[in-house]
Motif scaffolding. Structure first.
Motif, PDB file in Angstrom:
ATOM      1  N   LEU A 193       0.858  -1.182   0.000  1.00  0.00           N
ATOM      2  CA  LEU A 193       0.000   0.000   0.000  1.00  0.00           C
ATOM      3  C   LEU A 193       0.902   1.242   0.000  1.00  0.00           C
ATOM      4  N   CYS A 194       0.615   2.184  -0.914  1.00  0.00           N
ATOM      5  CA  CYS A 194       1.458   3.388  -0.969  1.00  0.00           C
ATOM      6  C   CYS A 194       1.099   4.344   0.167  1.00  0.00           C
ATOM      7  N   GLY A 195       1.894   5.391   0.329  1.00  0.00           N
ATOM      8  CA  GLY A 195       1.594   6.414   1.323  1.00  0.00           C
ATOM      9  C   GLY A 195       0.433   7.292   0.873  1.00  0.00           C
ATOM     10  N   THR A 196      -0.090   8.104   1.787  1.00  0.00           N
ATOM     11  CA  THR A 196      -1.207   8.992   1.431  1.00  0.00           C
ATOM     12  C   THR A 196      -0.771  10.027   0.391  1.00  0.00           C
ATOM     13  N   ASP A 197       0.555  10.211   0.242  1.00  0.00           N
ATOM     14  CA  ASP A 197       1.069  11.146  -0.756  1.00  0.00           C
ATOM     15  C   ASP A 197       1.416  10.452  -2.070  1.00  0.00           C
ATOM     16  N   GLY A 198       1.104   9.146  -2.151  1.00  0.00           N
ATOM     17  CA  GLY A 198       1.360   8.418  -3.384  1.00  0.00           C
ATOM     18  C   GLY A 198       2.757   7.843  -3.475  1.00  0.00           C
ATOM     19  N   LYS A 199       3.630   8.172  -2.509  1.00  0.00           N
ATOM     20  CA  LYS A 199       4.994   7.597  -2.508  1.00  0.00           C
ATOM     21  C   LYS A 199       4.891   6.104  -2.226  1.00  0.00           C
ATOM     22  N   ALA A 200       5.841   5.359  -2.824  1.00  0.00           N
ATOM     23  CA  ALA A 200       5.751   3.902  -2.738  1.00  0.00           C
ATOM     24  C   ALA A 200       5.781   3.406  -1.301  1.00  0.00           C
ATOM     25  N   LYS A 201       6.551   4.060  -0.469  1.00  0.00           N
ATOM     26  CA  LYS A 201       6.706   3.550   0.896  1.00  0.00           C
ATOM     27  C   LYS A 201       5.972   4.410   1.914  1.00  0.00           C
ATOM     28  N   MET A 202       5.251   3.743   2.801  1.00  0.00           N
ATOM     29  CA  MET A 202       4.664   4.459   3.933  1.00  0.00           C
ATOM     30  C   MET A 202       5.732   4.552   4.984  1.00  0.00           C
ATOM     31  N   SER A 203       6.014   5.747   5.437  1.00  0.00           N
ATOM     32  CA  SER A 203       7.020   5.824   6.486  1.00  0.00           C
ATOM     33  C   SER A 203       6.754   7.016   7.393  1.00  0.00           C
ATOM     34  N   LYS A 204       7.113   6.787   8.635  1.00  0.00           N
ATOM     35  CA  LYS A 204       6.875   7.780   9.659  1.00  0.00           C
ATOM     36  C   LYS A 204       7.551   9.094   9.293  1.00  0.00           C
ATOM     37  N   SER A 205       8.797   8.976   8.781  1.00  0.00           N
ATOM     38  CA  SER A 205       9.553  10.197   8.495  1.00  0.00           C
ATOM     39  C   SER A 205       8.926  10.971   7.333  1.00  0.00           C
ATOM     40  N   VAL A 235     -14.326  18.875 -11.467  1.00  0.00           N
ATOM     41  CA  VAL A 235     -15.121  17.649 -11.370  1.00  0.00           C
ATOM     42  C   VAL A 235     -15.359  17.032 -12.747  1.00  0.00           C
ATOM     43  N   GLU A 236     -15.607  17.886 -13.738  1.00  0.00           N
ATOM     44  CA  GLU A 236     -15.983  17.308 -15.036  1.00  0.00           C
ATOM     45  C   GLU A 236     -14.779  16.774 -15.824  1.00  0.00           C
ATOM     46  N   ASP A 237     -13.543  17.063 -15.367  1.00  0.00           N
ATOM     47  CA  ASP A 237     -12.365  16.528 -16.063  1.00  0.00           C
ATOM     48  C   ASP A 237     -12.298  15.007 -15.930  1.00  0.00           C
ATOM     49  N   PRO A 238     -11.832  14.351 -16.982  1.00  0.00           N
ATOM     50  CA  PRO A 238     -11.574  12.915 -16.837  1.00  0.00           C
ATOM     51  C   PRO A 238     -10.431  12.695 -15.838  1.00  0.00           C
ATOM     52  N   GLY A 239     -10.538  11.681 -15.004  1.00  0.00           N
ATOM     53  CA  GLY A 239      -9.507  11.440 -13.988  1.00  0.00           C
ATOM     54  C   GLY A 239      -8.787  10.125 -14.236  1.00  0.00           C
ATOM     55  N   GLN A 240      -7.615  10.028 -13.663  1.00  0.00           N
ATOM     56  CA  GLN A 240      -6.855   8.776 -13.811  1.00  0.00           C
ATOM     57  C   GLN A 240      -6.972   7.931 -12.554  1.00  0.00           C
ATOM     58  N   VAL A 241      -7.324   6.686 -12.757  1.00  0.00           N
ATOM     59  CA  VAL A 241      -7.525   5.765 -11.638  1.00  0.00           C
ATOM     60  C   VAL A 241      -6.222   5.048 -11.294  1.00  0.00           C
ATOM     61  N   GLU A 242      -5.458   4.684 -12.349  1.00  0.00           N
ATOM     62  CA  GLU A 242      -4.207   3.938 -12.117  1.00  0.00           C
ATOM     63  C   GLU A 242      -3.220   4.816 -11.348  1.00  0.00           C
ATOM     64  N   LEU A 248      -6.177   3.265  -5.092  1.00  0.00           N
ATOM     65  CA  LEU A 248      -5.345   2.142  -4.623  1.00  0.00           C
ATOM     66  C   LEU A 248      -5.817   1.691  -3.234  1.00  0.00           C
ATOM     67  N   TYR A 249      -6.186   2.649  -2.398  1.00  0.00           N
ATOM     68  CA  TYR A 249      -6.703   2.299  -1.070  1.00  0.00           C
ATOM     69  C   TYR A 249      -8.065   1.611  -1.184  1.00  0.00           C
ATOM     70  N   LEU A 250      -8.893   2.123  -2.109  1.00  0.00           N
ATOM     71  CA  LEU A 250     -10.200   1.471  -2.295  1.00  0.00           C
ATOM     72  C   LEU A 250     -10.009   0.021  -2.750  1.00  0.00           C
ATOM     73  N   ASP A 251      -9.022  -0.187  -3.642  1.00  0.00           N
ATOM     74  CA  ASP A 251      -8.736  -1.562  -4.087  1.00  0.00           C
ATOM     75  C   ASP A 251      -8.428  -2.468  -2.899  1.00  0.00           C
ATOM     76  N   ALA A 252      -7.749  -1.913  -1.896  1.00  0.00           N
ATOM     77  CA  ALA A 252      -7.328  -2.726  -0.751  1.00  0.00           C
ATOM     78  C   ALA A 252      -8.445  -2.902   0.291  1.00  0.00           C
ATOM     79  N   LYS A 273     -14.966   3.601 -10.730  1.00  0.00           N
ATOM     80  CA  LYS A 273     -13.735   3.921 -11.472  1.00  0.00           C
ATOM     81  C   LYS A 273     -14.075   4.424 -12.875  1.00  0.00           C
ATOM     82  N   ALA A 274     -15.039   3.781 -13.515  1.00  0.00           N
ATOM     83  CA  ALA A 274     -15.415   4.176 -14.875  1.00  0.00           C
ATOM     84  C   ALA A 274     -15.915   5.618 -14.879  1.00  0.00           C
ATOM     85  N   HIS A 275     -16.706   5.964 -13.878  1.00  0.00           N
ATOM     86  CA  HIS A 275     -17.237   7.329 -13.805  1.00  0.00           C
ATOM     87  C   HIS A 275     -16.106   8.344 -13.602  1.00  0.00           C
TER      88      HIS A 275
END
Ligand code: TRP
Length: 361
Positions: A193-205, A235-242, A248-252, A273-275
Motif C-alpha cells: 500500500l502506498c503512502g497517502t502522498d502516493g509515494k511507494a513507501k509508507m514511512s513515519k519520516s 469535477v468534469e475533467d476525466p480522472g486517472q484511476v491507475e 489504490l486504497y479502495l482496491d485494498a 472507477k469508470a465514472h
C-alpha cells in the motif's frame, strides 16, 4: 503434523494500515480459520536493533505499541503465541550454526538487504548484525518449525534465503528442519500500500501513514488531504484511476457491500472507477466514501485498543507468557540441531563409549 505459522514485525513504530492489509488482517483471518495447529507472532526487537543500535530506546518504547496493535487488530493470546525475540537466547545459538552455511556473496545478493543498505546510506559502514539479519530471520522461522510464513512481498527474499538454509542444513546433517512456505495476501492491492502522498513507501519520516491507532478525526483529515490525480482539477475533467492513491486504497479496502451502505448509486468499484475516468466525479466524493469504509474497519480496532491500554502490565504479562512458551519450542529445535550436527557430546553415549573402548586397549 499440523501446520504452524510464524511471522513478526520490527518494533520501530506503531503499525499502520499498510501493515494491516499487507499482513495483520490476514493473520487474524488465519488465526480464526482454525486450520493451524500453532501460531507464533514475534516482536522482532533484536532485528530492529540491527539498524538502530544507537537508539535502543526507540525499540524499547515501541514493543508495547506493536503488542497493542496486535491485540486490537484481533490477535487472541489464547490461540496465538505473541513473544519478544531478544528474550529467547536459543535463537542466537541457532543463528551461529546457520552462519556457517551461508556465504558473504549470497548475503550481498539479497535484494531486500541491498535496497535497505541504500535507503539507510550505510554504503561501506554496514553493521555486521544488519548484514546477517536474513540468517537470523531464517532462525526465527525454523526455530518454531513454521510451515507457513504470512508476510508482505518485501519479505520474499528472506523466505528464499531461509529455504536455502533449510535445504543446505538438511542435506549436510540429515533431515531436521521444516521447509517453510511464504503466504502472500490474495488481493494484489494489499501487497504494497502506498503512502497517502502516493509515494511507494509508507514511512513515519515521510508523514504519509494512517496508523491503526489514529483517532477518527486524524484518519479523516489524512484521507481528505490525500494525493489524487494531479490533472483532475475540475469535477468534469476525466480522472486517472491507475496509480491514484485514493483508488489504490479502495482496491485494498472496498467490498461490494460498502456500495449498498454508502454509495448506492454505484454497483461496484468498477462502476465508480469508470465514472471517475470518464469525468464528472469529484475527488471529495470518492475520499468521503474511502473515509466511511476505513472508519468502519478501524473503529472496532480503536475500541479494542482503548480497552487494552487500560491494562499495560497485563499486556506485558501476556508477552512474558508467550515468550516462555515460544522459548520451549526454540529449545527443542536447538536440541534437534545439535543432535543432527553431533555436537551434543554429553548426551552422546555412543561417542563416549567408543572412545572409552579405544583408549582402554
Ligand atoms: N523482517 C520482518 C520485517 O521487517 C520482521 C521479521 C523478523 C520476520 N523475523 C521474521 C517476519 C520472521 C517473518 C518471519 O517486518
Amino acid at each position: 503434523m499440523g501446520k504452524v505459522i510464524l511471522t513478526g514485525d520490527r518494533p520501530t513504530g506503531r503499525l499502520h494500515i499498510g501493515h494491516y492489509v499487507g499482513s495483520l488482517r490476514g493473520r487474524v483471518e488465519l488465526q480464526n480459520s482454525g486450520e493451524y495447529e500453532k501460531i507464533f507472532i514475534m516482536i522482532a526487537d533484536a532485528q530492529a536493533l540491527t539498524d538502530n543500535a544507537d537508539n535502543p530506546e526507540k525499540v524499547r518504547r515501541n514493543i508495547i505499541e506493536v503488542a497493542l496493535d496486535y491485540l486490537s487488530a484481533g490477535l487472541d493470546p489464547k490461540v496465538t503465541t505473541m513473544f519478544i525475540q531478544s528474550q529467547i537466547p536459543e535463537l542466537y545459538e541457532l543463528t551461529a550454526y546457520y552462519m556457517n552455511l551461508v556465504t558473504v556473496s549470497r548475503l550481498q545478493r539479497n535484494p531486500t538487504v541491498k535496497s535497505e543498505i541504500q535507503m539507510r546510506n550505510f554504503e561501506t559502514s554496514i553493521p555486521v548484525g544488519f548484514f546477517t539479519y536474513p540468517i537470523s530471520q531464517a532462525t526465527d522461522i525454523t526455530a518454531f518449525k513454521a510451515t507457513t510464513v504470512p508476510v508482505g512481498e518485501d519479505q520474499m527474499p528472506m523466505l528464499e534465503q531461509t529455504r536455502e538454509i533449510v535445504h543446505k542444513f538438511n542435506s549436510v546433517y540429515g533431515e531436521t528442519l521444516v521447509m517453510p512456505e511464504i503466504l502472500l495476501p490474495g488481493n494484489k492491492a494489499c501487497l504494497r500500500l502506498c503512502g497517502t502522498d502516493g509515494k511507494a513507501k509508507m514511512s513515519k519520516s515521510l508523514n504519509n501513514c494512517i496508523y491503526l491507532s489514529d483517532s477518527a478525526d486524524e484518519v479523516k483529515k489524512k484521507i481528505m488531504s490525500m494525493f489524487t490525480d494531479p490533472n483532475h482539477l475540475r469535477v468534469e475533467d476525466p480522472g486517472q484511476v491507475e496509480g491514484n492513491p485514493v483508488f489504490l486504497y479502495l482496491d485494498a479496502f472496498c467490498k461490494e457491500e460498502h456500495f449498498g451502505r454508502y454509495l448506492p448509486e454505484y454497483a461496484d468499484l468498477d462502476e465508480l472507477k469508470a465514472h471517475y475516468s470518464r469525468g464528472g466525479l469529484g475527488d471529495v466524493k470518492v475520499k468521503k466514501f474511502l473515509n466511511q469504509i476505513l472508519q468502519e474497519e478501524l473503529e472496532p480496532i480503536r475500541k479494542r485498543r482503548k480497552e487494552c491500554e487500560k491494562d499495560i502490565p497485563g499486556v506485558y504479562a501476556m508477552l512474558k507468557e508467550g515468550t516462555e512458551k515460544a522459548r520451549a519450542v526454540a529449545a527443542e529445535t536447538l536440541a534437534d540441531v545439535k543432535r543432527a550436527m553431533k555436537i551434543d557430546y554429553f548426551e552422546d553415549a555412543e561417542l563416549i563409549g567408543e572412545q572409552a573402548r579405544q583408549y582402554s586397549c
